[in-house]
Design an enzyme around this catalytic site. Structure first.
Site, PDB file in Angstrom:
ATOM      1  N   ASP A  26       0.807  -1.223   0.000  1.00 55.51           N
ATOM      2  CA  ASP A  26       0.000   0.000   0.000  1.00 55.51           C
ATOM      3  C   ASP A  26       0.838   1.272   0.000  1.00 55.51           C
ATOM      4  O   ASP A  26       0.396   2.296  -0.509  1.00 55.51           O
ATOM      5  CB  ASP A  26      -0.899   0.059   1.248  1.00 55.51           C
ATOM      6  CG  ASP A  26      -2.002  -0.977   1.250  1.00 55.51           C
ATOM      7  OD1 ASP A  26      -2.314  -1.536   0.184  1.00 55.51           O
ATOM      8  OD2 ASP A  26      -2.557  -1.228   2.332  1.00 55.51           O
ATOM      9  N   GLU A  90       4.529  -6.030  14.351  1.00 54.21           N
ATOM     10  CA  GLU A  90       5.391  -4.876  14.610  1.00 54.21           C
ATOM     11  C   GLU A  90       4.678  -3.844  15.475  1.00 54.21           C
ATOM     12  O   GLU A  90       5.261  -3.312  16.427  1.00 54.21           O
ATOM     13  CB  GLU A  90       5.824  -4.246  13.281  1.00 54.21           C
ATOM     14  CG  GLU A  90       6.749  -5.119  12.476  1.00 54.21           C
ATOM     15  CD  GLU A  90       6.941  -4.642  11.046  1.00 54.21           C
ATOM     16  OE1 GLU A  90       6.449  -3.540  10.693  1.00 54.21           O
ATOM     17  OE2 GLU A  90       7.592  -5.352  10.261  1.00 54.21           O
TER      18      GLU A  90
END
Length: 174
Positions: A26, A90
């Site tokens: 993205d 993350e």
């Protein structure tokens, strides 16, 4: 007495000030690369997987060490962000490590961010719980909204860099 080879280890992981968390498909060719370059110009040391990691690096080990060693995280949320195990891992580690996070909501509103069990295959219930908690935490942080169809790219990069550098400096002063 034999000579011992010098072995250089960076136990804290790659030295970085800022960890950039993003969904590659993205955002890599748009905001993430621009932000990375701008942070370097601001004398920050950003960690961006494609730029910082080298062949032979262990993916999760290197990323986890970088997150633990960074001062600030930038979470670039995008429409398919919550479909990525790695993005959510993350983000969870940033939240669990109590790192300051600067959210960027790139073509997505915070209310649209939801972890769907069906999109993250072979993910444990424990990880799903971690991911949901991290997303909810990130949604409660004031971030930078951005609509790529009408907003100004350079303004976003300037504002994001300014926010990140400010948070890094706060961490250094603390």
């Amino acid at each position: 007495m034999g000579l011992r080879p010098k072995i250089w280890h960076n136990l804290a992981g790659p030295a970085c000030d800022v960890f950039i968390n993003h969904r590659t498909v993205d955002t890599r060719r748009t905001i993430v690369r621009l932000l990375y370059d701008h942070l370097i110009q601001q004398r920050c040391k950003p960690f961006l997987d494609a730029e910082t990691m080298k062949p032979g690096d262990r993916l999760l080990d290197t990323i986890d060490k970088a997150i633990r060693g960074c001062k600030v995280g930038v979470a670039v949320f995008s429409p398919r962000y919550c479909e990525s195990y790695f993005c959510l891992h993350e983000l969870s580690l940033l939240v669990e490590s109590k790192k300051r996070i600067v959210p960027i909501f790139y073509d997505v509103k915070p209310s649209q961010l939801h972890v769907k069990e069906s999109t993250i295959l072979s993910c444990s219930q424990k990880d799903l719980k971690r991911f949901n908690l991290a997303v909810e935490e990130a949604k409660s942080i004031v971030g930078l909204p951005f609509d790529s169809s009408k907003d100004d790219w350079s303004e976003l990069v300037r504002e994001a860099s300014k926010a990140v550098v400010s948070k890094v400096n706060e961490e250094i002063s603390a």
